[in-house]
Write an enzyme that holds these catalytic residues in place. Structure first.
Site, PDB file in Angstrom:
ATOM      1  CB  SER A 197      -0.962  -0.043   1.191  1.00 17.02           C
ATOM      2  OG  SER A 197      -1.982   0.923   1.044  1.00 17.02           O
ATOM      3  CG  ASP A 229      -6.967  -2.532  -3.784  1.00 19.50           C
ATOM      4  OD1 ASP A 229      -7.756  -1.872  -3.090  1.00 19.50           O
ATOM      5  OD2 ASP A 229      -5.748  -2.618  -3.549  1.00 19.50           O
ATOM      6  CG  HIS A 279      -5.627  -2.387  -0.093  1.00 21.43           C
ATOM      7  ND1 HIS A 279      -4.864  -1.948  -1.156  1.00 21.43           N
ATOM      8  CD2 HIS A 279      -5.069  -1.827   1.023  1.00 21.43           C
ATOM      9  CE1 HIS A 279      -3.893  -1.156  -0.705  1.00 21.43           C
ATOM     10  NE2 HIS A 279      -3.990  -1.079   0.601  1.00 21.43           N
TER      11      HIS A 279
END
Length: 717
Positions: free
Chosen positions: A587, A662, A694
């Site tokens: 991320s 995601d 995600h």
């Protein structure tokens, strides 16, 4: 310069050499071999002596059982799925503890939201009734227990439990257009807010937020499934600089059935981040400007007239929290970073600051609440150092502070309703979680509830390398760092280094807490010949607001500079092979590792980016603009620090990984990065996990993912 703490961690984790130890495998980690035993989520009862737990039993039934804090003994079963003839996935207890909402079915929507099948169960009469024939959202009791509110098809309803009547509060809700009483995607994700309605204490009024999202652009992604054709999933997602939902604060009079939009007297765009009623019935609303550097605290009278009680300003941004407690006289407790550290303040009923109750070069990291009987405030802080957490209390006058936790490390508290007891969860980098019941008045341990000593025994059979905590002076700042070395480390040899980081605003990876899945994986890599290092750069948390907010308008500048310089210093160490330094992250950490191998191409030879942001223009309004303002205002800040604009600098080995479903960091980020790298004629590797969000998990997904990363590291670093 690197400074090591005196307490380098090496006790139990380095098992006797006489024992033939095996190295950890990815399969061990992700089949739960090292899972810690925890406590099930509990709800304290108002007497402060008892609590409830939803138990999942061996016969596949579920029960809500009552326990004694003091002894841990089960006292009775309040409700059973067998008796109800319904599964119990969750429950909500009314304020008078006489009724329950039983959630028997839950279909997730986004990270925190779901459509649910809900029944109302009366604990006295044992009667069960459906709240609605439909799957509904965010059901909750009114404070007097006479009504249950919920949202269905973007409209707000409530059921009158006295008359049995269901009242529709709004009728203008339309999917992907107008929402009442629950939040849109970006509020849920970035303000952690789902239920956007509140009953007044007397149940005579309902305050709610409405969202007009007709002008918010739609994002779509394909869900592949196993059918012949994929299906599109479309939802509203405002990217940085694009149009947000237009929000309004509404009040609904239960008696007259009239809805009124509260005039906040604002001409510019704004966010309504929180709404709360005080015990006296005063409605308060926390409203932010779009830049999120001005927070206005509003009071709204019963007639719907609004006025600003106080305003908090910040040169960068004001964090939104749930750290608000109203006292009986209308005063309230509040936390703020106004003196560079997050501390607790007392305000009078008019919104004027009366006193700062905590102070020092440390942060209040969790605010637990206020006990009106002892007149003490309970909180968690970094007074034992930024990588540790301790539990404390202080009086309403800011005096007689007490430390309630007993051990230095990570302490987390869950208090009983009347602050008689708290359950303390303690762990450190050498101690898996231990749960103790402690007295809130002095921290005295009443009993140990549970430990994980059996895990320590199991780990004696494995090669588990300890973390060595230290600081490293980078660009004029002492940054927190840990290092994991092979158990057979030989300072006369040279080792490749893999750096791990997240680096996002206010985050922390270097903490004195027990191992997570990544830590086990890092230990596995260490014992295959790598040194693993983690550094928390500028922009991360718990070293003061100035340290955290230095990255304002330049996300990815100072954090990247710090990681590159830290890697250079590591490369100067006698036992580090400076030609073999890699970095990885997920991320924000993937955004960082991408930038590092590009901007630090003379330092990093290898990088892995999982679910990365590659261009801040692709990410949502609330998060991105909080730190960057809009692309229209800060084009250079966006473009100079987005890795997609630096692909021509790639020299080393680069692996991109993303889940195709995601809904947070869209796979668009990776797809656009791939195209940019292709057009720059740069070779790299990439992997897409179909229909994974995600978190990229489910079935064998994590095993496959971490084996892929392991192989990439072994082949390239």
């Amino acid at each position: 310069m690197i400074k090591y703490t005196l307490w380098m961690l090496a006790f139990l984790l380095a098992a006797p050499l006489a024992i033939a130890q095996q190295n950890i495998t990815v399969e061990d980690i992700y089949t739960g071999e090292f899972r810690t035993d925890g406590l099930q989520s509990l709800r304290s009862l108002k007497n402060g002596e008892e609590y409830l737990v939803l138990n999942y039993n061996a016969d596949r039934s579920q029960t809500v059982d009552k326990y004694s804090y003091k002894t841990g003994d089960q006292l009775e079963t309040l409700v059973s799925s067998i008796d109800l003839k319904l599964p119990i996935q969750n429950y909500v207890l009314s304020d008078d503890e006489q009724q329950m909402l039983i959630i028997s079915q839950r279909i997730p929507i986004f990270r925190r939201s779901a459509n649910s099948k809900v029944h109302i169960y009366n604990l006295k009469t044992k009667q069960l009734q459906p709240l609605s024939n439909n799957l509904v959202r965010s059901a909750s009791f009114s404070p007097d227990g006479k009504k249950v509110g919920y949202v269905f098809e973007n409209n707000l309803y409530y059921k009158d439990l006295v008359s049995g009547e269901t009242i529709q509060v709004t009728d203008d809700g339309v999917t992907n257009e107008l929402i009442n009483g629950v939040t849109d995607w970006v509020y849920e994700e970035e303000f952690s807010l789902v239920r956007a309605y509140q009953f007044s204490p007397d149940g005579k009024q309902i305050a709610f937020i409405s969202f007009d999202e007709r002008e918010v652009p739609e994002f779509s992604m394909d869900v592949y499934g196993r059918g012949l054709y994929q299906s599109p999933y479309v939802f509203k997602y405002p990217k940085a600089g694009e149009k947000n939902s237009v929000v309004a604060l509404n009040v609904y009079d239960v008696a007259t059935k009239e809805r009124k939009v509260v005039d906040l007297k604002r001409d510019e765009e704004f966010y309504i981040a929180r709404i709360n009623y005080s015990p006296t019935g005063q409605l308060a609303a926390q409203v932010l400007n779009r830049h999120q550097n001005v927070l206005d605290f509003y009071y709204v009278d019963p007639a719907g007239n609004a006025s600003i009680a106080f305003t908090e300003n910040d040169d960068a941004y004001v964090d939104v929290t749930d750290d608000l407690t109203f006292l009986d006289n209308g005063d309230f407790l509040w936390t703020s970073e106004k003196d560079n550290w997050r501390h607790i303040y007392l305000y009078d009923a008019s919104g004027k600051e009366k006193k700062q109750l905590t102070s020092g070069n440390w942060d209040v990291t969790s605010y637990y609440g206020y006990d009106p009987e002892s007149k003490r405030i309970f909180y968690q802080s970094t007074e034992d150092g930024s990588i540790n957490r301790g539990i404390y209390s202080v009086t309403l006058k800011g005096k007689s502070k007490k430390k309630l936790s007993k051990m230095v490390g990570s302490n987390r508290a869950s208090f009983s309703d009347n602050f008689t007891y708290f359950i303390n969860t303690y762990s450190s980098a050498t101690r898996p979680p231990v749960y103790t019941l402690q007295q809130a008045k002095d921290g005295k341990i009443v009993r140990e509830i549970q430990n994980n000593d059996d895990l320590l025994v199991k780990l004696e059979d494995y090669k588990l390398s300890p973390k060595e905590f230290s600081t490293i002076n980078v660009n004029g700042n002492d940054l927190n760092m840990y290092m994991i070395k092979p158990l057979d480390f030989d300072a006369s040899k040279k080792y490749p280094v893999l750096m791990f980081q997240y680096s996002g605003p206010g985050s922390q990876q270097v903490s004195n807490s027990w191992y997570g899945a990544n830590d086990y994986w890092h230990s596995m890599l260490a014992n295959e010949g790598y040194i693993v290092v983690c550094v928390d750069p500028r922009g991360t948390g718990f070293k003061g607001a100035d340290f955290k907010k230095v990255t304002q308008k330049e996300l990815g500048k100072y954090e990247v500079e710090d990681q590159i310089e830290a890697a250079r210093q590591l490369g100067d160490m006698d036992y580090v092979d400076a030609e073999r330094i890699g970095i990885w992250g997920w991320s924000y950490g993937g955004f960082m590792s991408s930038n590092c191998i590009l901007k630090g191409n003379d330092v990093f030879s290898t990088a892995i980016a999982v679910a990365p942001v590659t261009n801040w223009r692709y990410y949502d309004t609330i998060y991105t603009e909080r730190y960057m303002t809009t692309p229209q205002e800060n084009a250079s800040g966006y473009d100079e620090n987005s890795p997609i604009n630096h692909v021509e600098k790639l020299k080393g080995n680069y692996l991109l990984i993303h889940g195709s479903a995601d809904d947070n960091v869209h796979v668009q980020n990776t797809m656009q990065m791939i195209e940019a790298l292709v057009q720059a004629n740069k070779q790299f590797e990439w992997a897409i996990y179909p229909d994974k969000n995600h978190g990229i998990y489910g079935g064998n997904t994590r095993i496959h993912l971490y084996n892929k990363m392991t192989n990439f590291i072994k082949e390239n670093l």
